[in-house]
Write a protein that holds these residues in place. Structure first.
Motif, mmCIF file in Angstrom:
data_model
loop_
_atom_site.group_PDB
_atom_site.id
_atom_site.type_symbol
_atom_site.label_atom_id
_atom_site.label_comp_id
_atom_site.label_asym_id
_atom_site.label_seq_id
_atom_site.Cartn_x
_atom_site.Cartn_y
_atom_site.Cartn_z
ATOM 1 N N ALA A 66 0.823 -1.211 0.000
ATOM 2 C CA ALA A 66 0.000 0.000 0.000
ATOM 3 C C ALA A 66 0.858 1.261 0.000
ATOM 4 O O ALA A 66 0.590 2.206 -0.745
ATOM 5 N N LEU A 67 1.912 1.266 0.815
ATOM 6 C CA LEU A 67 2.710 2.489 0.967
ATOM 7 C C LEU A 67 3.354 2.921 -0.338
ATOM 8 O O LEU A 67 3.284 4.087 -0.714
ATOM 9 N N ILE A 68 3.958 1.973 -1.038
ATOM 10 C CA ILE A 68 4.671 2.344 -2.258
ATOM 11 C C ILE A 68 3.674 2.866 -3.299
ATOM 12 O O ILE A 68 3.992 3.734 -4.086
ATOM 13 N N ARG A 69 2.438 2.344 -3.248
ATOM 14 C CA ARG A 69 1.434 2.827 -4.198
ATOM 15 C C ARG A 69 0.829 4.165 -3.793
ATOM 16 O O ARG A 69 0.328 4.903 -4.627
ATOM 17 N N ALA A 108 2.597 6.510 -2.408
ATOM 18 C CA ALA A 108 3.593 7.543 -2.686
ATOM 19 C C ALA A 108 3.299 8.141 -4.050
ATOM 20 O O ALA A 108 3.001 7.412 -4.986
ATOM 21 N N PRO A 109 3.352 9.467 -4.160
ATOM 22 C CA PRO A 109 3.106 10.066 -5.468
ATOM 23 C C PRO A 109 4.187 9.635 -6.461
ATOM 24 O O PRO A 109 5.297 9.294 -6.059
ATOM 25 N N GLY A 110 3.855 9.663 -7.730
ATOM 26 C CA GLY A 110 4.806 9.217 -8.737
ATOM 27 C C GLY A 110 4.228 8.039 -9.489
ATOM 28 O O GLY A 110 3.626 7.163 -8.885
ATOM 29 N N ILE A 164 12.856 2.036 -5.373
ATOM 30 C CA ILE A 164 11.908 2.990 -4.786
ATOM 31 C C ILE A 164 11.861 4.254 -5.629
ATOM 32 O O ILE A 164 10.793 4.753 -5.971
ATOM 33 N N PHE A 165 13.030 4.756 -5.997
ATOM 34 C CA PHE A 165 13.051 5.973 -6.812
ATOM 35 C C PHE A 165 12.422 5.746 -8.181
ATOM 36 O O PHE A 165 11.819 6.641 -8.755
ATOM 37 N N VAL A 170 11.427 21.287 -3.350
ATOM 38 C CA VAL A 170 12.272 20.283 -3.995
ATOM 39 C C VAL A 170 11.536 18.957 -3.974
ATOM 40 O O VAL A 170 11.140 18.471 -2.923
ATOM 41 N N GLN A 171 11.307 18.373 -5.143
ATOM 42 C CA GLN A 171 10.529 17.138 -5.199
ATOM 43 C C GLN A 171 11.353 15.983 -5.747
ATOM 44 O O GLN A 171 12.238 16.168 -6.576
ATOM 45 N N GLU A 172 11.017 14.813 -5.290
ATOM 46 C CA GLU A 172 11.627 13.600 -5.821
ATOM 47 C C GLU A 172 11.273 13.498 -7.307
ATOM 48 O O GLU A 172 10.184 13.896 -7.720
ATOM 49 N N LEU A 173 12.197 12.939 -8.074
ATOM 50 C CA LEU A 173 12.017 12.911 -9.527
ATOM 51 C C LEU A 173 10.640 12.407 -9.981
ATOM 52 O O LEU A 173 9.992 13.029 -10.814
ATOM 53 N N GLY A 174 10.200 11.298 -9.383
ATOM 54 C CA GLY A 174 8.933 10.712 -9.818
ATOM 55 C C GLY A 174 7.758 11.637 -9.561
ATOM 56 O O GLY A 174 6.814 11.718 -10.358
ATOM 57 N N VAL A 175 7.816 12.349 -8.442
ATOM 58 C CA VAL A 175 6.744 13.271 -8.082
ATOM 59 C C VAL A 175 6.779 14.493 -8.999
ATOM 60 O O VAL A 175 5.761 14.942 -9.529
ATOM 61 N N TRP A 176 7.985 14.998 -9.177
ATOM 62 C CA TRP A 176 8.185 16.141 -10.070
ATOM 63 C C TRP A 176 7.656 15.819 -11.473
ATOM 64 O O TRP A 176 6.962 16.623 -12.091
ATOM 65 N N LEU A 177 7.988 14.602 -11.943
ATOM 66 C CA LEU A 177 7.612 14.205 -13.301
ATOM 67 C C LEU A 177 6.087 14.198 -13.469
ATOM 68 O O LEU A 177 5.561 14.654 -14.486
ATOM 69 N N ASP A 178 5.406 13.692 -12.456
ATOM 70 C CA ASP A 178 3.942 13.688 -12.485
ATOM 71 C C ASP A 178 3.397 15.106 -12.638
ATOM 72 O O ASP A 178 2.509 15.364 -13.456
ATOM 73 N N ASN A 179 3.922 16.010 -11.821
ATOM 74 C CA ASN A 179 3.463 17.401 -11.886
ATOM 75 C C ASN A 179 3.827 18.044 -13.213
ATOM 76 O O ASN A 179 3.060 18.816 -13.775
ATOM 77 N N TYR A 180 5.012 17.696 -13.705
ATOM 78 C CA TYR A 180 5.479 18.253 -14.969
ATOM 79 C C TYR A 180 4.550 17.830 -16.113
ATOM 80 O O TYR A 180 4.106 18.656 -16.913
ATOM 81 N N ILE A 181 4.256 16.539 -16.161
ATOM 82 C CA ILE A 181 3.441 16.023 -17.261
ATOM 83 C C ILE A 181 2.023 16.589 -17.207
ATOM 84 O O ILE A 181 1.430 16.936 -18.221
#
Lengths: 318, 510
Positions: A25-28, A30-32, A278-279, B393-404
Motif C-alpha cells: 500500500a505504501l509504495i502505491r 507515494a506520489p509518482g 523505490i526511486f 524540492v521534489q523527488e524525480l517521480g513526483v516532479w515528473l507527475d506534476n510536470y506532465i
C-alpha cells in the motif's frame, strides 16, 4: 524450549503478513507514476498520452489496489514474485543475485564490530577512568557521530588514493577471486561496522561496570576465584544479555546503513537495488526486496529471542 | 545511518530514469551546426574503464530510452544507418550512401560486407524489420518512424523508404535507431549483438558492463581500445575519488561546478564542452492564474532573474546565456533580446498588470542542485520586487507527475542537448500550445517550420517563433548548460558532441 520456539515462530506469520500489506500500500500511495518514470519526459508530448495509458494497463496499474494486492499474493504463494517494471527481469532473481554481496558486507561489518567491541569494551570497563577507557569512549563518540558517507570517502582517499594499499571500490564475487573480494570488503565492512562497534562497546562497558559491582561478583571474589574466571564466567555472561538484544537490533539496522555504503564503495547489493527501485517506483521489485528483508529481520529477531531463552532459562517458563 | 539519508544524485538521475530521455534531437535538412566536437587524436590499444552515474534498464536498443544507454551501448555495440560526424553533420554508418529522389523518398545503400558480431551479414531487410519493431514497441522511439509510409527492399544492400509528409528532421531521427536482424532480436534481452565497434561481453546489473574490440569493424583504427568497461558509480564525488585512485580512467558526466575546480589538479584532465542543453523555468502551470494568464506578470518575473549570478554560481562562468530555445550555434538561432535584471521594472509591470502581493511556488528536482541554486538566486531577485517565491524540492517521480500534468505554478526543468529545433518544439512547446499558450501564429509556425526542407524558409519561421516565444514567455530560458567529463591525463580521443553524447569509439589509453 521446543514449545517456546514453536510459539515464537508462529508469531512471525502475522508480522510478515502486515509487512506485505504495508509495503504494497505504501509504495502505491507515494506520489509518482511508474509508467511515467519509464517513459520519462517524453510522456509530456501530447501524442504520447495514449502510450502512457497503454503502459499503465500493461503494468497492471489500472486495477484497484486491493485487486492488485490479491493478484500479487496469489502469485507470491506460488513462488512467483513478478517482474521488475524497469528491466522486466524476475524480481526474485534480481534480488537473489545481489543478496550475497550484502550478506557478506553485513557479516564483515558485524565481525569487525565484535572483534574490536568485546576486548575494548571489557578493558575499558575494568579500567574505568584510565587512559584506555577515555580513548575507548572517544572512539565511541566519534563512531556514533561520524557520517558513514564521509568516513567511506576519507578511507578511500587515505588507503586508495594516497597509500594505494586497497582498491577504491567494486565488488568481485568470492568464488571468482577470493583475495580481491576480501581486499575490497575491508573498507566497506569497517565503515559500516564502526557504528555497530561503537554502540556495542558503549553497552558492553556500561553493563560490565554494573555487573562487576554486583553482589555475586563480590561473592565470587570472596570465594577466592581468579579474576579471569570471575570476568569471563560470572560477569561477562550476565553482561551479555542486554548486549545480545542490541546486537540483534543493530545488525538489522546495518541493512539501512548498507544502502549508503554500497553506493560509496560500488558494492552492488540489495540496499542499493532497493533504493533505486523505490526511486523508479518499480513496485514489484520494491515489494520483493522489502518482503525478503522483512522476513530476514523477523527471523533475526526470532533467533535473538531463542538465544535469549537459551542464555536466560527464566524466559522459557512463561 | 538510515535509508532517509540516501538519495540519488544528479548524475544518476540524469543517466537513469529517462528524464533526459533522448538527446538525439534532429538536425534539420542538409546543413550542419557550427560547433565542432572537442576531440583529441588517438592511437590504438589498452583498456578503458569509465564511471557512469547510472545503469541501463535493458539490453534491447529498441526498448531502452535512457540517455546513458546511448553512451554505453547504442553508440558502441550497435550501429544505425547514419551517425553524427564532425560538426553534427551526418555520416553513413551502416549506410554507405543515400539519395533523396524527391522530398518524401530516401534510398539507402548499405556498406558492403558489414556483418554483425555473430558473423551474420547486415541486410537491407533488417532495416525494415528494425524500424517496424521500433514502431511496435510503442516507446518514444516509435514517433521517429511514425511518418514512414512504406518500405521497399530493392536488393540485399538497398532499401527505399517513403514518407507520408515532408519531414525536415527525418534523417536526424534515425541516428539513435539501431539495426538488428530478426535472429538477433529473439535473444536480444540476454545477448546484445550488433555491428558496432565493440562486442558485448557481459552486463552485471548495478555493477558493470564489459565490451571488447570488434576486430572486423569496417572503420580502420576504431575502436581505440581493446576492452571497454563501464562501472556504475552513482555519486560524483565517489567517482572522482575512483578516478584519482585510477580505479577508472574516465567519468562520463560530472556537474560543472564540481569539475571546474579540478582544472588545477594535475591528476585529472577536465573537459568542459558547450552543448545545446538548456536549463529553464516553465511558467504556464495550471496552479497560478496570475502567471498563467497575464504575460505582463511573466515578463515581470523574468526581470527578476539575475542570469549573471546564476552563470557564475551554477556553471562556474561557463555556458551561454540566451532567451530562446534554439541552440546558440544552430543556423536557426535568433539572438532575441530578453529582459534585463531589473526588479524596479518588474514592480512597474506588476502594477500595470494590476497584480499585488504575488506569491508562487517553484518546483525543482531532488538531486539536481543546479535547479535549486538557480531558483534560490531567482528567489532573491523576486524578493527585491516584492514577489514571494517558495521553492519546493521534489523527488524525480513526483516532479515528473506534476510536470506532465502541468500541476504547478512554475517548474524548473533541464532539456538535453538537441540539434534540430523541432525536438524542443515537439517536446517542450507543443504541450503548452495545447494547454496554456494561446497564440495561433506560434501554433502554426510550430508545425510548418518542420514541414519544409528549405533551410532559408525554416530559419525564417523559427526566427519568428523565437520572437513570439521570448515575448510571450511560456518558458523562461536560463542558459545553455555545458557538459563536463573527467579523465586520466593518459586518456586521449574522448569526445563530447554538442548534444552532450559522450563518444568513446576513438579513445585510447597510453
Amino acid at each position: 524450549m521446543v514449545r517456546y520456539a514453536a510459539r515464537r515462530c508462529l508469531e512471525t506469520v502475522p508480522t510478515i503478513f502486515f509487512v506485505s500489506v504495508f509495503v504494497f500500500a505504501l509504495i502505491r500511495m507515494a506520489p509518482g507514476d511508474p509508467a511515467a518514470m519509464k517513459m520519462g519526459r517524453e510522456a509530456a508530448r501530447p501524442e504520447n498520452k495514449p502510450k502512457l495509458e497503454a503502459l499503465r494497463r500493461e503494468m497492471g496499474l489500472d486495477k484497484p489496489i486491493p485487486v492488485q494486492y490479491l493478484y500479487w499474493i496469489r502469485d507470491v504463494v506460488q513462488g512467483d514474485f513478478g517482474e521488475s517494471l524497469r528491466s522486466k527481469q524476475p524480481t526474485l532473481s534480481l534480488f537473489l543475485q545481489k543478496l550475497p554481496a550484502t550478506l557478506e558486507l553485513v557479516a564483515g561489518a558485524t565481525l569487525f564490530a565484535l572483534l574490536i567491541a568485546f576486548p575494548l569494551g571489557i578493558i575499558a570497563a575494568l579500567h574505568r577512568g584510565s587512559l584506555v577507557d577515555r580513548a575507548v569512549m572517544g572512539f565511541v563518540s566519534a563512531g556514533l557521530a561520524v557520517p558513514s558517507f564521509w568516513l567511506g570517502l576519507a578511507l578511500i582517499l587515505l588507503f586508495s588514493v594516497q597509500l594505494k594499499w586497497l582498491p577504491a571500490s567494486g565488488y568481485v564475487p568470492f568464488s571468482e577471486d577470493p583475495g580481491g573480494n576480501l581486499k575490497r570488503l575491508l573498507m566497506p565492512a569497517v565503515t559500516l561496522g564502526v557504528y555497530l562497534a561503537a554502540t556495542l562497546m558503549r553497552f558492553l562497558r556500561a553493563d560490565m561496570i554494573e555487573v562487576m559491582a554486583a553482589d555475586y561478583v563480590r561473592t565470587a571474589r570472596a570465594k577466592g576465584l581468579r579474576e579471569r574466571v570471575i570476568i569471563v564466567r560470572h560477569a561477562l555472561k550476565n553482561a551479555l544479555i542486554p548486549v545480545l538484544t542490541i546486537a540483534g537490533l543493530e545488525i538489522g539496522a546495518l541493512l539501512g546503513g548498507a544502502v549508503i555504503i554500497e553506493q560509496v564503495f560500488g558494492w552492488s547489493g540489495v540496499g542499493w537495488l532497493t533504493v533505486q527501485a523505490i526511486f523508479d517506483r518499480d513496485y514489484p521489485l520494491v515489494q520483493t526486496a522489502v518482503l525478503f528483508v522483512a522476513v530476514g529481520l523477523t527471523l533475526m529477531n526470532l533467533l535473538v529471542d531463542l538465544l535469549y531463552g537459551f542464555v536466560n532459562p527464566r524466559l522459557r517458563v512463561q | 545511518m538510515g535509508i532517509d539519508t540516501a538519495r540519488l544524485n544528479r548524475r544518476e538521475l540524469l543517466a537513469r530514469a529517462g528524464l533526459l530521455g533522448l538527446g538525439a534531437g534532429a538536425l534539420g535538412g542538409l546543413a550542419s551546426v557550427g560547433v565542432a566536437p572537442m576531440r583529441v587524436l588517438a592511437q590504438s590499444g589498452g583498456e578503458l574503464v569509465v564511471a557512469a552515474g547510472g545503469d541501463i534498464d535493458t539490453l534491447d536498443p529498441h526498448v531502452s530510452q535512457l540517455l546513458v544507454y546511448g553512451n554505453m551501448l547504442r553508440f558502441t555495440v550497435f550501429s544505425s544507418l547514419v551517425r553524427y560526424g564532425p560538426e553534427l553533420s551526418y555520416v553513413g554508418e551502416l549506410a554507405e550512401s543515400w539519395e533523396t529522389p524527391d522530398d518524401k523518398t530516401y534510398v539507402f545503400t548499405l556498406r558492403e560486407g558489414a556483418t554483425y558480431h555473430n558473423g551474420q551479414p547486415v541486410e537491407a531487410s533488417h532495416v525494415e524489420f528494425s524500424y517496424k519493431r521500433i514502431a511496435e514497441k510503442q516507446t518514444v522511439w516509435s514517433s521517429r518512424v511514425a511518418n514512414i509510409a512504406g518500405y521497399e527492399v530493392v536488393d540485399a544492400r538497398t532499401i527505399k523508404i517513403t514518407l507520408n509528409e515532408v519531414q525536415a528532421d527525418f534523417l536526424d531521427g534515425l541516428v539513435p535507431l539501431s539495426i538488428i536482424s530478426p535472429e538477433i532480436a529473439e535473444e536480444i534481452e540476454s545477448q546484445a549483438v550488433g555491428s558496432g565497434p565493440f562486442k558485448f561481453v557481459e552486463w552485471v546489473p548495478n555493477d558493470h558492463i564489459t565490451l571488447e574490440r570488434n576486430e572486423s569493424y569496417f572503420e580502420e583504427g576504431v575502436p581505440g581500445v581493446d576492452r571497454l568497461t563501464f562501472r556504475i558509480v552513482p555519486e560524483a564525488q565517489v567517482a572522482i575519488t575512483n578516478l584519482k585512485a585510477r580505479e577508472v580512467n574516465g567519468i562520463l558526466d560530472v556537474p560543472v561546478s564540481q569539475a571546474a575546480p579540478l582544472r588545477s589538479d594535475s591528476d585529472v584532465s577536465v573537459m568542459i564542452v558547450p552543448t545545446s542543453s538548456i536549463h529553464i523555468f516553465e511558467l504556464l502551470g495550471k496552479n497560478n492564474e496570475a502567471i498563467r494568464t497575464n504575460v505582463k506578470v511573466r515578463q515581470a518575473i523574468a526581470h527578476c532573474l539575475n542570469k549573471d549570478a546564476i552563470q557564475q554560481t551554477v556553471f562556474s562562468g561557463e555556458g551561454r546565456q540566451k532567451w530562446t530555445f534554439v541552440g546558440s550555434s544552430h543556423w536557426a538561432f535568433k539572438d532575441v533580446p530578453g529582459y534585463d535584471y531589473d526588479p524596479e521594472r518588474a514592480r512597474a509591470l506588476l502594477e500595470e498588470a494590476g497584480v499585488s502581493n504575488l506569491e508562487f511556488t517553484c518546483l525543482t528536482i531532488q538531486g539536481f542542485p543546479d535547479g535549486e541554486r538557480a531558483a534560490t538566486i531567482w528567489q532573491a531577485g523576486l524578493a527585491e520586487a516584492g514577489i514571494k517565491m517558495n521553492i519546493e524540492v521534489q523527488e524525480l517521480g513526483v516532479w515528473l507527475d506534476n510536470y506532465i500534468n502541468h500541476t504547478y505554478d512554475v517548474i524548473w526543468n533541464v532539456f538535453p542537448g538537441f540539434a534540430d529545433p523541432n525536438y524542443f518544439v515537439g517536446l517542450g512547446l507543443k504541450p503548452h500550445l495545447e494547454d496554456g499558450w494561446t497564440n495561433a501564429e506560434a501554433a502554426e509556425l510550430a508545425d510548418s517550420a518542420n514541414q519544409t526542407l528549405d533551410q532559408a524558409e525554416r530559419t525564417e519561421r523559427y526566427g519568428r517563433l523565437q520572437e513570439l516565444f521570448v515575448q510571450d514567455l511560456p518558458i523562461l530560458v536560463i542558459q545553455e548548460a555545458p557538459q563536463a567529463s573527467l579523465m586520466a591525463p593518459n586518456v586521449t580521443g574522448w569526445e563530447i558532441n554538442p548534444l552532450g553524447y559522450v563518444l568513446v569509439r576513438n579513445v585510447t589509453v597510453e
